[in-house]
Design a protein around this motif. Structure first.
Motif, PDB file in Angstrom:
ATOM      1  N   GLY A 208       0.810  -1.203   0.000  1.00  0.00           N
ATOM      2  CA  GLY A 208       0.000   0.000   0.000  1.00  0.00           C
ATOM      3  C   GLY A 208       0.845   1.254   0.000  1.00  0.00           C
ATOM      4  N   TRP A 209       1.958   1.239   0.718  1.00  0.00           N
ATOM      5  CA  TRP A 209       2.854   2.406   0.721  1.00  0.00           C
ATOM      6  C   TRP A 209       3.355   2.706  -0.687  1.00  0.00           C
ATOM      7  CZ3 TRP A 209       4.568   6.217   3.945  1.00  0.00           C
ATOM      8  CH2 TRP A 209       5.672   6.940   3.526  1.00  0.00           C
ATOM      9  N   VAL A 210       3.673   1.654  -1.443  1.00  0.00           N
ATOM     10  CA  VAL A 210       4.190   1.847  -2.804  1.00  0.00           C
ATOM     11  C   VAL A 210       3.102   2.400  -3.726  1.00  0.00           C
ATOM     12  CG1 VAL A 210       5.177   0.692  -4.832  1.00  0.00           C
ATOM     13  CG2 VAL A 210       5.916   0.040  -2.522  1.00  0.00           C
ATOM     14  N   GLY A 211       1.878   1.852  -3.659  1.00  0.00           N
ATOM     15  CA  GLY A 211       0.805   2.338  -4.520  1.00  0.00           C
ATOM     16  C   GLY A 211      -0.307   1.318  -4.659  1.00  0.00           C
ATOM     17  N   TRP A 212      -1.438   1.780  -5.219  1.00  0.00           N
ATOM     18  CA  TRP A 212      -2.585   0.892  -5.410  1.00  0.00           C
ATOM     19  C   TRP A 212      -2.264  -0.221  -6.401  1.00  0.00           C
ATOM     20  CZ3 TRP A 212      -5.517   1.410  -1.546  1.00  0.00           C
ATOM     21  CH2 TRP A 212      -5.865   2.648  -1.013  1.00  0.00           C
ATOM     22  N   GLY A 213      -1.501   0.118  -7.446  1.00  0.00           N
ATOM     23  CA  GLY A 213      -1.122  -0.894  -8.425  1.00  0.00           C
ATOM     24  C   GLY A 213      -0.278  -1.985  -7.799  1.00  0.00           C
ATOM     25  N   ALA A 214       0.665  -1.574  -6.939  1.00  0.00           N
ATOM     26  CA  ALA A 214       1.516  -2.537  -6.249  1.00  0.00           C
ATOM     27  C   ALA A 214       0.689  -3.450  -5.355  1.00  0.00           C
ATOM     28  CB  ALA A 214       2.569  -1.800  -5.423  1.00  0.00           C
ATOM     29  N   LEU A 215      -0.307  -2.869  -4.678  1.00  0.00           N
ATOM     30  CA  LEU A 215      -1.167  -3.650  -3.784  1.00  0.00           C
ATOM     31  C   LEU A 215      -1.961  -4.693  -4.563  1.00  0.00           C
ATOM     32  CD1 LEU A 215      -2.329  -4.101  -0.952  1.00  0.00           C
ATOM     33  CD2 LEU A 215      -4.017  -2.316  -1.446  1.00  0.00           C
ATOM     34  N   ALA A 216      -2.565  -4.274  -5.673  1.00  0.00           N
ATOM     35  CA  ALA A 216      -3.376  -5.196  -6.473  1.00  0.00           C
ATOM     36  C   ALA A 216      -2.520  -6.289  -7.098  1.00  0.00           C
ATOM     37  CB  ALA A 216      -4.126  -4.417  -7.558  1.00  0.00           C
ATOM     38  N   VAL A 217      -1.415  -5.890  -7.710  1.00  0.00           N
ATOM     39  CA  VAL A 217      -0.544  -6.865  -8.385  1.00  0.00           C
ATOM     40  C   VAL A 217       0.106  -7.802  -7.364  1.00  0.00           C
ATOM     41  CG1 VAL A 217       1.581  -7.136  -9.721  1.00  0.00           C
ATOM     42  CG2 VAL A 217      -0.101  -5.410 -10.387  1.00  0.00           C
ATOM     43  N   GLY A 218       0.578  -7.258  -6.248  1.00  0.00           N
ATOM     44  CA  GLY A 218       1.231  -8.081  -5.230  1.00  0.00           C
ATOM     45  C   GLY A 218       0.295  -9.115  -4.637  1.00  0.00           C
ATOM     46  N   THR A 257       7.065  -8.793  -6.159  1.00  0.00           N
ATOM     47  CA  THR A 257       6.632  -8.541  -7.530  1.00  0.00           C
ATOM     48  C   THR A 257       5.847  -7.232  -7.588  1.00  0.00           C
ATOM     49  OG1 THR A 257       6.487 -10.924  -7.996  1.00  0.00           O
ATOM     50  CG2 THR A 257       5.302  -9.445  -9.486  1.00  0.00           C
ATOM     51  N   GLY A 258       4.968  -7.048  -6.596  1.00  0.00           N
ATOM     52  CA  GLY A 258       4.191  -5.821  -6.519  1.00  0.00           C
ATOM     53  C   GLY A 258       5.059  -4.607  -6.281  1.00  0.00           C
ATOM     54  N   ALA A 261       7.223  -4.191  -9.708  1.00  0.00           N
ATOM     55  CA  ALA A 261       6.546  -4.125 -11.012  1.00  0.00           C
ATOM     56  C   ALA A 261       5.077  -3.746 -10.916  1.00  0.00           C
ATOM     57  CB  ALA A 261       6.675  -5.477 -11.724  1.00  0.00           C
ATOM     58  N   GLY A 262       4.547  -3.653  -9.715  1.00  0.00           N
ATOM     59  CA  GLY A 262       3.111  -3.441  -9.549  1.00  0.00           C
ATOM     60  C   GLY A 262       2.598  -2.149 -10.149  1.00  0.00           C
ATOM     61  N   GLU A 263       3.293  -1.044  -9.917  1.00  0.00           N
ATOM     62  CA  GLU A 263       2.829   0.238 -10.418  1.00  0.00           C
ATOM     63  C   GLU A 263       2.863   0.275 -11.946  1.00  0.00           C
ATOM     64  OE1 GLU A 263       1.595   3.136  -8.307  1.00  0.00           O
ATOM     65  OE2 GLU A 263       1.225   1.087  -7.609  1.00  0.00           O
ATOM     66  N   TYR A 269      -2.246  -1.798 -17.365  1.00  0.00           N
ATOM     67  CA  TYR A 269      -3.582  -2.413 -17.399  1.00  0.00           C
ATOM     68  C   TYR A 269      -4.669  -1.345 -17.558  1.00  0.00           C
ATOM     69  CZ  TYR A 269      -7.679  -5.098 -15.943  1.00  0.00           C
ATOM     70  OH  TYR A 269      -8.898  -5.712 -15.898  1.00  0.00           O
ATOM     71  N   THR A 270      -4.565  -0.279 -16.758  1.00  0.00           N
ATOM     72  CA  THR A 270      -5.592   0.773 -16.842  1.00  0.00           C
ATOM     73  C   THR A 270      -5.510   1.523 -18.163  1.00  0.00           C
ATOM     74  OG1 THR A 270      -4.095   2.269 -15.649  1.00  0.00           O
ATOM     75  CG2 THR A 270      -5.740   1.084 -14.355  1.00  0.00           C
ATOM     76  N   SER A 271      -4.299   1.695 -18.678  1.00  0.00           N
ATOM     77  CA  SER A 271      -4.120   2.382 -19.963  1.00  0.00           C
ATOM     78  C   SER A 271      -4.726   1.575 -21.103  1.00  0.00           C
ATOM     79  CB  SER A 271      -2.626   2.626 -20.237  1.00  0.00           C
ATOM     80  OG  SER A 271      -2.075   3.478 -19.266  1.00  0.00           O
ATOM     81  N   LEU A 272      -4.637   0.255 -20.988  1.00  0.00           N
ATOM     82  CA  LEU A 272      -5.167  -0.621 -22.026  1.00  0.00           C
ATOM     83  C   LEU A 272      -6.665  -0.435 -22.190  1.00  0.00           C
ATOM     84  CD1 LEU A 272      -4.618  -2.999 -23.988  1.00  0.00           C
ATOM     85  CD2 LEU A 272      -5.100  -4.538 -22.085  1.00  0.00           C
TER      86      LEU A 272
END
Length: 276
Positions: A208-218, A257-258, A261-263, A269-272
């Protein structure tokens, strides 16, 4: 990267070698209930290990992988853990110093606290992975203090840098991942251990500290890696459908991994789907 930053990376890597030597002690003693303060001794002949024989990697090489007193073989895992920890520490320092610019003294201190937090996460990741693989346990004595360490370091970094949103995100991630694993354990009691639930909160805090993308991917990567490894073990007949496989290592692989590479994956993914 400046010469000073490069020097710091090397210094952190050397410090990681020392921490790796300590982690070998933690992995052996914590599950066995042996105090960490006890003098280092050969488990075979109980002879005291001389300080210069405890020098990370070099000590094992000098002894040619055998006890100086009884000649008992010393597992190669010891220098490998030391070397891996040193490399991992250096990578963390390099990653943060190379990608994060500190514009003021306060921000430099904040960056230092964040680096220390993730170095700590590296250390417990290595220790918990090895312990879980060997004993199928994630000891509370390692997991529970990690909440305090992570929260204190991130709170200090947020106070110095003003990044309260990152701290809030970390808190949300901590609670969300803990609750998610807790519910999974309620739904399927035999599929998730209590240690996994407790570790989930720690993982959520860092992601969560890294970002929402990191949280979801991790969070997702843990189950992806676990599923792939499980299928491979069943396919090679090294495990059955009911074989208990420790999930802690997959959670930690997913977490890192999150972190790294998560962010980027989340943005891709969101850009796609947004067309941006």
């Amino acid at each position: 990267m400046t010469p000073l930053e490069l020097f710091l990376v090397v210094l952190v890597g050397v410090f990681g070698l020392v921490i790796g030597s300590f982690l070998n002690v933690v992995v052996y003693r914590v599950p066995a209930g042996i105090p960490l303060s006890r003098e280092s001794r050969c488990p075979q002949c109980d002879s005291a290990i001389k300080p210069w024989h405890n020098v990370p990697v070099a000590g094992w090489l000098a002894l040619r992988g055998r006890c100086a007193a009884c000649g008992e073989s010393i597992p190669a895992r010891y220098p490998l853990v030391e070397a891996f920890t040193g490399i991992a520490f250096a990578v963390i320092a390099w990653a943060f110093l190379a990608t994060t610019a500190a514009a003021s003294v306060r921000e430099s201190w904040a960056l230092g606290l964040v680096i220390v937090a993730f170095l700590y996460f590296v250390a417990i990741s290595i220790a918990l992975t090895l312990i879980d693989l060997e004993t199928h346990r994630l000891p509370d004595v390692i997991v529970l203090p990690s909440y305090v360490v992570g929260l204190v370091l991130f709170a200090g970094a947020a106070w110095l840098s003003g990044e309260w949103d990152a701290l809030l995100r970390g808190g949300v991630g901590m609670i969300a991942l803990y609750v998610f694993y807790f519910v999974l354990r309620l739904v399927r009691p035999g599929g998730m251990g209590g240690g996994d639930v407790k570790l989930a909160g720690v993982v959520g805090l860092y992601l969560g500290w890294v970002g929402w993308g990191a949280l979801a991917v991790g969070a997702f990567a843990a189950f992806l890696v676990g599923g792939v490894v499980g299928i491979a073990l069943i396919a090679t007949r090294r495990a059955g459908r009911k074989t208990a496989i420790p999930f802690g290592p997959f959670m930690l692989i997913g977490a890192w991994t999150g972190v790294f590479a998560g962010e980027a994956l989340g943005h891709a993914y969101t850009s796609l789907y947004s067309g941006t």
